[in-house]
Design a protein around this motif. Structure first.
Motif, PDB file in Angstrom:
ATOM      1  N   ARG A  68      -0.837  13.901  -7.238  1.00 45.50           N
ATOM      2  CA  ARG A  68       0.182  12.543  -6.284  1.00 45.50           C
ATOM      3  C   ARG A  68       1.265  12.286  -7.177  1.00 45.50           C
ATOM      4  O   ARG A  68       1.521  11.762  -7.578  1.00 45.50           O
ATOM      5  CB  ARG A  68      -0.660  11.331  -5.600  1.00 45.50           C
ATOM      6  N   SER A  69       2.497  12.849  -6.083  1.00 44.39           N
ATOM      7  CA  SER A  69       3.797  12.013  -6.079  1.00 44.39           C
ATOM      8  C   SER A  69       4.310  11.588  -4.525  1.00 44.39           C
ATOM      9  O   SER A  69       4.818  12.221  -4.076  1.00 44.39           O
ATOM     10  CB  SER A  69       5.015  12.873  -6.066  1.00 44.39           C
ATOM     11  N   PHE A  70       4.933  10.071  -5.415  1.00 43.74           N
ATOM     12  CA  PHE A  70       5.286   9.761  -4.063  1.00 43.74           C
ATOM     13  C   PHE A  70       4.424   8.270  -3.279  1.00 43.74           C
ATOM     14  O   PHE A  70       5.035   8.160  -2.570  1.00 43.74           O
ATOM     15  CB  PHE A  70       7.027   9.982  -3.545  1.00 43.74           C
ATOM     16  N   ASP A  71       3.072   8.736  -3.304  1.00 46.67           N
ATOM     17  CA  ASP A  71       2.303   7.718  -2.691  1.00 46.67           C
ATOM     18  C   ASP A  71       0.745   7.980  -3.282  1.00 46.67           C
ATOM     19  O   ASP A  71      -0.107   8.135  -2.915  1.00 46.67           O
ATOM     20  CB  ASP A  71       1.833   9.145  -1.517  1.00 46.67           C
ATOM     21  N   GLY A  72       0.973   7.799  -4.754  1.00 43.49           N
ATOM     22  CA  GLY A  72       0.074   7.162  -5.726  1.00 43.49           C
ATOM     23  C   GLY A  72      -0.645   6.085  -5.033  1.00 43.49           C
ATOM     24  O   GLY A  72      -0.407   5.396  -4.368  1.00 43.49           O
ATOM     25  N   ALA A  73      -0.918   5.094  -6.436  1.00 42.14           N
ATOM     26  CA  ALA A  73      -2.182   4.465  -6.889  1.00 42.14           C
ATOM     27  C   ALA A  73      -1.701   2.939  -5.863  1.00 42.14           C
ATOM     28  O   ALA A  73      -1.789   2.302  -4.797  1.00 42.14           O
ATOM     29  CB  ALA A  73      -2.603   3.929  -7.349  1.00 42.14           C
TER      30      ALA A  73
END
Length: 384
Positions: A68-73
Motif C-alpha cells: 500500500r502506498s499513501f493509504d497505509g496503516a
C-alpha cells in the motif's frame, strides 16, 4: 492538475479551473519591464485538496499492509487530510525557442511520505517539492522539449495525483516505481503515433532531491517509448502502448533496474476501456532480489458525471518485498472497485472497496492476525 507527459491519462477527467495571474498590478505600463515580471502574465495557478476516510475492520488495527502506498496503516480507521497541492506553471508556447517552468509544492502527510527534501533538509515538516523544473523547446525537427530540474517519472501506469488514477488507492506496481527525478529529460515526437523520452538524473532511484550516492559516477538513466494507434485503426484508435526502463545505478554489487510495460485501449462498447500494466524491479532490496506486479484495469464511463473502475492485481517478490515482513518470497493478490462521481463543481467524490490477500497464508495483515485486509474508503478532492 497537469500530469507528466508520458503518464497514462485516458481514464481520467480534468475537473480544475485555471486562474491567470496578471502582472498588470505589479508592473507600471510607463516603466520599462523587468524581465522576471514579464513572465508572470502567462503563469497559471492550480492545485487541489485531497481528503479521505478509510475503514479497515479487524482485530488490533492494521500495522502492516504490504503493497500500500499513501493509504497505509497510519490512515486506516479514521478521517484524513492526504495532501494539499499548489502549482505555478508557465506552459511552453508555440515559438521555436519557447521557455517555461513548473513548480508544484505539497503540504500534509503525503508530503512526508514522498520525502523529497534535499540533503540540506532537516525535517519533513508536512512539506515537499514534487516538481520544480525549467521547460525548454529547441527547433529540432518537430520540436525537442527539455525539462531541467525536478520532474515526474515517465514510468508507470498510475501517478502520485490520486484524482488522475482510475482508483483512489495505488497499485502494487506503483509501490516499486520511482515518483520524481532530479536531472534532465528530453522528449521528442517523431510522428503522431511515436513519442520517445530519455533522461539522466541523480543516481539511486530515490525521490530525494539532489541525492548523492557518494560515488560520483553513479547516475540514473530512464527512457520510454509511447505508441498511439492512429485514426485509421478504427475503434482501437487512441489506444496506447507504453514501454519504459530505468537503471538507477549501483545499489550493492549490482545496479537497481526497473522495467515497465502498459497498455490502454478503448473497446467497441461506448464508454468502456481496458488496460494492463506490468512492473519489474531487480536488485531494489538487495543484490539479486526481484519484485514484479501485474495489474488489469477496466473503466466504464457510465454518465458524464459517473465513472466505474475495477482493478485486479497479482504481485510476487523476494523476502521483504512490498513491506512484507515474512522470511519467504512474497505473493499478494488484490481486487479494487471504485465509483467516482462529480456532483459538485470542481469536486471529485469516490467510494472504493479494496481486498488484499496474503497468498502465503502467513497472516501478514491486521498485526499478524489475518490473511486478508478488507477496506472501504471515501475520497473527496477539490481541484482548482
Amino acid at each position: 492538475m497537469k500530469k507528466g507527459d508520458m503518464k497514462l491519462a485516458t481514464y481520467t477527467r480534468t475537473l480544475m479551473a485555471l486562474g491567470v495571474i496578471s502582472a498588470g498590478a505589479v508592473v507600471n505600463a510607463e516603466e520599462s519591464a523587468v524581465p522576471l515580471l514579464t513572465g508572470v502574465a502567462s503563469t497559471t495557478l492550480s492545485g487541489y485538496v485531497d481528503t479521505s476516510a478509510i475503514w479497515l475492520p479487524g482485530p488490533g488495527g492494521a500495522n502492516n499492509l504490504p503493497g500500500r502506498s499513501f493509504d497505509g496503516a497510519d490512515k486506516q480507521n479514521g478521517f484524513n487530510l492526504n495532501v494539499v497541492s499548489l502549482a505555478l506553471e508557465k506552459p511552453l508556447d508555440e515559438t521555436d525557442w519557447a521557455a517555461g517552468y513548473r513548480v508544484q509544492l505539497l503540504f500534509g502527510p503525503d508530503a512526508n511520505t514522498l520525502g523529497s527534501l534535499s540533503s540540506l533538509g532537516t525535517a519533513s515538516g508536512d512539506f515537499a517539492v514534487k516538481n520544480a523544473y525549467v521547460a525548454l523547446r529547441a527547433p529540432v525537427g518537430s520540436g525537442l522539449t527539455l525539462k531541467v530540474g525536478v520532474w515526474d517519472t515517465i514510468m508507470g501506469y498510475e501517478v502520485f495525483e490520486s484524482g488522475n488514477n482510475p482508483n483512489y488507492s495505488r497499485s502494487y506496481g506503483y509501490f516499486i516505481e520511482p515518483i520524481i527525478h532530479t536531472g534532465v529529460l528530453a522528449s521528442y515526437d517523431f510522428t503522431e503515433w511515436l513519442s520517445v523520452s530519455a533522461g539522466v538524473a541523480d543516481g539511486g532511484g530515490l525521490n530525494s532531491i539532489n541525492f548523492r550516492s557518494g560515488v560520483d559516477s553513479v547516475l540514473s538513466y530512464v527512457g520510454s517509448i509511447v505508441l498511439t494507434a492512429p485514426e485509421e485503426c478504427g475503434w482501437i484508435s487512441g489506444g496506447k502502448l507504453y514501454l519504459g526502463a530505468m537503471d538507477s545505478g549501483i545499489q550493492g554489487a549490482k545496479d537497481m533496474v526497473n522495467w515497465f510495460a502498459g497498455l490502454t485501449i478503448p473497446t467497441p462498447v461506448e464508454g468502456l476501456s481496458v488496460g494492463a500494466a506490468y512492473d519489474y524491479r531487480a536488485n531494489g532490496l538487495f543484490d539479486s532480489s526481484y519484485e514484479n506486479a501485474t495489474g488489469l484495469y477496466v473503466v466504464y464511463q457510465a454518465t458524464d458525471k459517473c465513472q466505474l473502475s475495477g482493478r485486479a492485481e497479482y504481485a510476487t517478490g523476494s523476502a521483504g518485498a512490498y513491506g512484507y515482513t515474512g522470511p519467504e518470497a512474497v505473493q499478494l493478490l488484490g481486487l479494487t472497485g471504485t465509483v467516482a462521481c462529480q456532483i459538485w463543481d470542481h469536486t471529485l467524490s469516490r467510494l472504493e472497496v479494496r481486498w488484499d490477500h496474503d497468498l502465503n497464508s502467513r497472516g501478514e495483515f491486521l498485526n499478524g492476525n489475518a490473511n486478508n485486509a478488507f477496506s472501504v474508503a471515501l475520497n473527496v478532492i477539490y481541484q482548482f
